[in-house]
Write a protein that holds these residues in place. Structure first.
Motif, PDB file in Angstrom:
ATOM      1  N   ALA A   1       0.814  -1.225   0.000  1.00  0.00           N
ATOM      2  CA  ALA A   1       0.000   0.000   0.000  1.00  0.00           C
ATOM      3  C   ALA A   1       0.845   1.272   0.000  1.00  0.00           C
ATOM      4  N   ALA A   2       2.184   1.119   0.057  1.00  0.00           N
ATOM      5  CA  ALA A   2       3.048   2.303   0.000  1.00  0.00           C
ATOM      6  C   ALA A   2       3.028   2.864  -1.414  1.00  0.00           C
ATOM      7  N   SER A   3       3.329   4.145  -1.532  1.00  0.00           N
ATOM      8  CA  SER A   3       3.335   4.791  -2.843  1.00  0.00           C
ATOM      9  C   SER A   3       4.567   4.356  -3.637  1.00  0.00           C
TER      10      SER A   3
ATOM     11  N   THR B   1       2.574   1.103   9.277  1.00  0.00           N
ATOM     12  CA  THR B   1       1.543   1.814   8.507  1.00  0.00           C
ATOM     13  C   THR B   1       2.105   2.158   7.137  1.00  0.00           C
ATOM     14  N   SER B   2       1.305   2.036   6.103  1.00  0.00           N
ATOM     15  CA  SER B   2       1.721   2.528   4.781  1.00  0.00           C
ATOM     16  C   SER B   2       0.505   3.098   4.078  1.00  0.00           C
ATOM     17  N   THR B   3       0.733   4.114   3.246  1.00  0.00           N
ATOM     18  CA  THR B   3      -0.389   4.708   2.501  1.00  0.00           C
ATOM     19  C   THR B   3       0.125   5.390   1.238  1.00  0.00           C
ATOM     20  N   ASP B   4      -0.695   5.401   0.198  1.00  0.00           N
ATOM     21  CA  ASP B   4      -0.364   6.149  -1.016  1.00  0.00           C
ATOM     22  C   ASP B   4      -1.408   7.243  -1.255  1.00  0.00           C
ATOM     23  N   ARG B   5      -2.120   7.640  -0.223  1.00  0.00           N
ATOM     24  CA  ARG B   5      -3.191   8.659  -0.216  1.00  0.00           C
ATOM     25  C   ARG B   5      -4.533   8.118  -0.718  1.00  0.00           C
ATOM     26  N   HIS B   6      -4.525   6.975  -1.425  1.00  0.00           N
ATOM     27  CA  HIS B   6      -5.789   6.407  -1.914  1.00  0.00           C
ATOM     28  C   HIS B   6      -6.190   5.184  -1.098  1.00  0.00           C
ATOM     29  N   ARG B   7      -5.208   4.617  -0.412  1.00  0.00           N
ATOM     30  CA  ARG B   7      -5.478   3.455   0.437  1.00  0.00           C
ATOM     31  C   ARG B   7      -4.474   3.468   1.593  1.00  0.00           C
ATOM     32  N   LEU B   8      -4.777   2.698   2.618  1.00  0.00           N
ATOM     33  CA  LEU B   8      -3.909   2.658   3.788  1.00  0.00           C
ATOM     34  C   LEU B   8      -3.916   1.242   4.351  1.00  0.00           C
ATOM     35  N   ALA B   9      -2.729   0.794   4.803  1.00  0.00           N
ATOM     36  CA  ALA B   9      -2.649  -0.510   5.456  1.00  0.00           C
ATOM     37  C   ALA B   9      -2.035  -0.316   6.836  1.00  0.00           C
ATOM     38  N   PHE B  10      -2.604  -0.964   7.833  1.00  0.00           N
ATOM     39  CA  PHE B  10      -2.109  -0.834   9.205  1.00  0.00           C
ATOM     40  C   PHE B  10      -2.096  -2.206   9.863  1.00  0.00           C
ATOM     41  N   VAL B  11      -0.956  -2.540  10.500  1.00  0.00           N
ATOM     42  CA  VAL B  11      -0.861  -3.785  11.259  1.00  0.00           C
ATOM     43  C   VAL B  11      -0.158  -3.474  12.576  1.00  0.00           C
ATOM     44  N   SER B  12      -0.665  -4.067  13.649  1.00  0.00           N
ATOM     45  CA  SER B  12      -0.087  -3.835  14.964  1.00  0.00           C
ATOM     46  C   SER B  12       0.098  -5.171  15.667  1.00  0.00           C
ATOM     47  N   THR B  13       1.176  -5.273  16.458  1.00  0.00           N
ATOM     48  CA  THR B  13       1.352  -6.497  17.241  1.00  0.00           C
ATOM     49  C   THR B  13       1.953  -6.145  18.597  1.00  0.00           C
ATOM     50  N   LYS B  14       1.557  -6.868  19.630  1.00  0.00           N
ATOM     51  CA  LYS B  14       2.099  -6.639  20.977  1.00  0.00           C
ATOM     52  C   LYS B  14       3.543  -7.124  21.006  1.00  0.00           C
ATOM     53  N   VAL B  15       4.450  -6.330  21.570  1.00  0.00           N
ATOM     54  CA  VAL B  15       5.845  -6.764  21.685  1.00  0.00           C
ATOM     55  C   VAL B  15       6.325  -6.559  23.112  1.00  0.00           C
ATOM     56  N   ASP B  16       7.379  -7.301  23.463  1.00  0.00           N
ATOM     57  CA  ASP B  16       7.893  -7.298  24.812  1.00  0.00           C
ATOM     58  C   ASP B  16       9.048  -6.308  24.918  1.00  0.00           C
TER      59      ASP B  16
ATOM     60  N   THR C   1       6.790   6.488   0.120  1.00  0.00           N
ATOM     61  CA  THR C   1       7.305   5.252  -0.478  1.00  0.00           C
ATOM     62  C   THR C   1       7.821   4.306   0.610  1.00  0.00           C
ATOM     63  N   GLY C   2       7.731   4.740   1.856  1.00  0.00           N
ATOM     64  CA  GLY C   2       8.204   3.912   2.955  1.00  0.00           C
ATOM     65  C   GLY C   2       7.072   3.371   3.808  1.00  0.00           C
ATOM     66  N   VAL C   3       7.442   2.442   4.705  1.00  0.00           N
ATOM     67  CA  VAL C   3       6.504   1.946   5.707  1.00  0.00           C
ATOM     68  C   VAL C   3       6.874   2.622   7.034  1.00  0.00           C
ATOM     69  N   HIS C   4       5.874   3.191   7.693  1.00  0.00           N
ATOM     70  CA  HIS C   4       6.114   3.864   8.971  1.00  0.00           C
ATOM     71  C   HIS C   4       6.096   2.819  10.076  1.00  0.00           C
ATOM     72  N   ILE C   5       7.190   2.754  10.837  1.00  0.00           N
ATOM     73  CA  ILE C   5       7.304   1.756  11.905  1.00  0.00           C
ATOM     74  C   ILE C   5       7.444   2.505  13.230  1.00  0.00           C
ATOM     75  N   CYS C   6       6.558   2.240  14.195  1.00  0.00           N
ATOM     76  CA  CYS C   6       6.705   2.890  15.497  1.00  0.00           C
ATOM     77  C   CYS C   6       6.365   1.928  16.629  1.00  0.00           C
ATOM     78  N   ILE C   7       6.792   2.280  17.818  1.00  0.00           N
ATOM     79  CA  ILE C   7       6.482   1.478  19.022  1.00  0.00           C
ATOM     80  C   ILE C   7       5.720   2.384  19.981  1.00  0.00           C
ATOM     81  N   LYS C   8       4.514   2.001  20.317  1.00  0.00           N
ATOM     82  CA  LYS C   8       3.676   2.808  21.217  1.00  0.00           C
ATOM     83  C   LYS C   8       2.955   1.885  22.186  1.00  0.00           C
ATOM     84  N   ASN C   9       3.035   2.180  23.469  1.00  0.00           N
ATOM     85  CA  ASN C   9       2.318   1.408  24.492  1.00  0.00           C
ATOM     86  C   ASN C   9       2.505  -0.102  24.334  1.00  0.00           C
ATOM     87  N   GLY C  10       3.748  -0.514  24.106  1.00  0.00           N
ATOM     88  CA  GLY C  10       4.019  -1.955  24.009  1.00  0.00           C
ATOM     89  C   GLY C  10       3.537  -2.601  22.724  1.00  0.00           C
TER      90      GLY C  10
END
Lengths: 389, 389
Positions: free
Chosen positions: A158-160, A183-198, A169-178
């Motif tokens: 889904a990146a441009s 996230t990726s988007t080309d302004r017409h669509r967006l994909a988001f995946v989250s997973t719990k990490v230790d 053109t990149g995938v945004h990678i962040c760590i928030k609240n564990g």
């Protein structure tokens, strides 16, 4: 440097590092592969000036590698093809080139007695090759290789691809609240995946990693290994199994995408359908559009009376196609929504559950696709086309 | 026309006729596939104006085809991909288009109840489609499909790809003294294969059939079937199994190649070597040349004292390679011959025997490669390069 190595180990290692070997760089040393032998390990490295991959083959891993003399050398690309044709294994002997300071002579012969081949390749010394970034610190987080590759595959598409919007053109990678979020988007669509990490680390602003590089990387990761992730200044490093992968992050501020998602309870239209059945229908519909030159749009019409949706494409010169798909939990009136067929297929392929949940507020508002069983840990958004009819 | 047909039969037939479906012809009907159903058979035909392929699926071949109503129609290309996505089988119903005289509506639905797809493709009537050449006469000769494809594969590669020498882009096929002969040449190399056939026909001047067309054809022939060959005015027709293949021959006079072959007993240099071993050596040598931009030349040096030949390439910037190959029956002095490595590999691959016999008169005269066991029924000729050293 003098080593003996089995063809299997050698071609395995070369395949892993091949993706970051540039096809033709104006910096001569980058067009070569670095081989470095210490007393216990042979390391293969490629570097395209932004990304690099290293693969280590340890001595004592069966009898497939032996090191007679330590050293390092840069070998030309032809080395990769050559070793495949030299039987079970090869002996590589590096000598100084008497006519050149930086040149090296690489003598290669097969350990197979039947192959009577004497090869001498022109190598270079490793002095001018980029230095690998050392990562002896503690990783920012450690996770399963399978989860990492799954997260990559479900967002990179889904990146441009438009270089004028470099940050997208990149995938945004962040760590928030564990949670680790992609996230990726080309302004017409967006994909988001989250997973719990230790991890106790927080990386709210996150980093942006080139999608094409992540995609290449996901193809060579061994899913059974665990992966150590390092978030350094302007580098993102993954260590997994024998491989170390390093990429330069994209500079800039990633847009705030958190407001785009319409919460489930605010949407007016809802239904749940069988994911694979819908993909099969969309693929047939997409074929009709491929016969013409226009972009592949199709429509879905909500039919509350029949508890179904009607998916169709009737704009083609080639023909028309109509499919009825029965859905569950339908809420809403009769409504026609027009969208890009390929975007819809990609979004559905990025899901893993048998059923998916669709929701939207109107036929000009974002379509949100969630797994049937989870809430907002994994969603795809597609902006509909404004249709004339 | 109304028929029901299994996806397996349908895609099988469409694959066989696909090679002569033009990718984009300026004659609209040629961009379509003709389907014709009579009481006992459904025939699929493609035609690129020079070549055509027909494939027949007979009724009663299992329960895979049934014809409810005879008729014919031209279907668009998208039909090929579409039917693959419609489960086990399809029902095809053709109706007149009420808004067009030549238009037809093709209704397609899956015989799978789970697939609820209604497809309507725009077809055309078959009136303007080229008429298939009927061949109810006795064939000129009948031979094994396996022998025919083998003869094709062992000659097509040596034909020229340079369209300015149109006649040399074909394979010359003739019948002389009960032998069927295939010859091809691009002026730098020549391939010849001959086989005994059971026919009283003579076709001394022969015909010239486009090599690329023969190559495509050889890939779809079922080698277990026998093949009927028809040599008509300007057409060459092969009927094999359910398939009829027709091509337009290349006009012109093929050069007399009979004088090029130096008889074995007039050659000064002879040796016999293991074919696969030599191919493996040449492939390694070829890799070194691929690293550079120049054409892939290598040399062989006859070493009578060692009863061997030394094959090498030492002209490359990338490196050099040297291989010694032991030979049998060596006759001649020390001599260095330079040749195109890829031509040599192709010529050796066109042989089938474990050993091959090399002979030549000097290092500027043609190199003749024969099987070890036969005489002049199958040979390859390569012109050496004039080397500076």
């Amino acid at each position: 440097m003098i080593i003996e190595i089995s063809t299997k180990q050698l071609t395995g290692a070369l395949t892993k590092v091949q993706k970051t070997l540039p096809s033709s760089s104006h910096i001569p040393v980058l067009n070569m592969i670095k081989i470095c032998a210490t007393d216990s390990v042979v390391t293969f490295t490629t570097d395209d000036s932004k990304n690099s991959t290293s693969y280590e083959v340890p001595v004592g891993d069966g009898e497939s590698v032996s090191i007679e003399q330590e050293g390092s050398v840069l070998v030309p690309k032809v080395f990769m093809e050559m070793v495949k044709k030299l039987g079970k294994g090869v002996r590589i002997e590096v000598r100084n080139n008497t006519t050149s300071d930086i040149g090296k002579l690489i003598k290669i012969c097969s350990t197979d007695e039947k192959i009577n081949s004497q090869i001498e390749l022109q190598g270079l010394c490793t002095d001018e090759y980029p230095i690998s970034i050392s990562t002896n610190e503690k990783p920012t987080l450690t996770m399963s290789g399978a989860v990492l590759t799954s997260m990559i595959k479900r967002t990179v598409f889904a990146a441009s691809t438009n270089e004028s919007m470099a940050i997208l053109t990149g995938v945004h990678i962040c760590i928030k609240n564990g949670s680790l979020n992609f996230t990726s988007t080309d302004r017409h669509r967006l994909a988001f995946v989250s997973t719990k990490v230790d991890t106790i680390e927080e990386l709210g602003n996150g980093i942006v990693v080139p999608a094409s590089v992540l995609d290449d990387f996901s193809k060579v990761v061994n899913e059974e290994d665990s992966a150590d992730l390092y978030f350094l200044d302007n580098k993102f490093i993954v260590k997994t199994g024998c491989m170390t992968f390093c990429t330069t992050v994209i500079e800039g501020i990633y847009p705030d995408t958190s407001k785009i998602l319409v919460p489930k309870d605010q949407a007016k239209y809802h239904f749940i359908l069988n994911r694979k059945e819908f993909i099969a229908s969309l693929e047939r519909i997409n074929l009709i559009a491929k016969g013409t030159k226009r972009s592949a749009a199709s429509t879905l019409t909500i039919q509350p009376a029949a508890e179904s949706i009607l998916v169709e494409d009737d704009n083609s010169d080639v023909g028309k196609i109509k499919e009825e798909i029965f859905v569950k939990g339908l809420i809403g009136e009769v409504l026609k929504v027009c969208y890009n067929t390929e975007y819809m297929i990609k979004a559905l392929e990025a899901k893993t559950t048998p059923n998916v949940h669709f929701s939207f507020t109107s036929n000009v508002q974002p379509i949100v696709i969630r797994p049937d069983d989870e809430d907002d840990l994994d969603y795809q958004i597609i902006l509909p086309f404004r249709s004339s009819n």
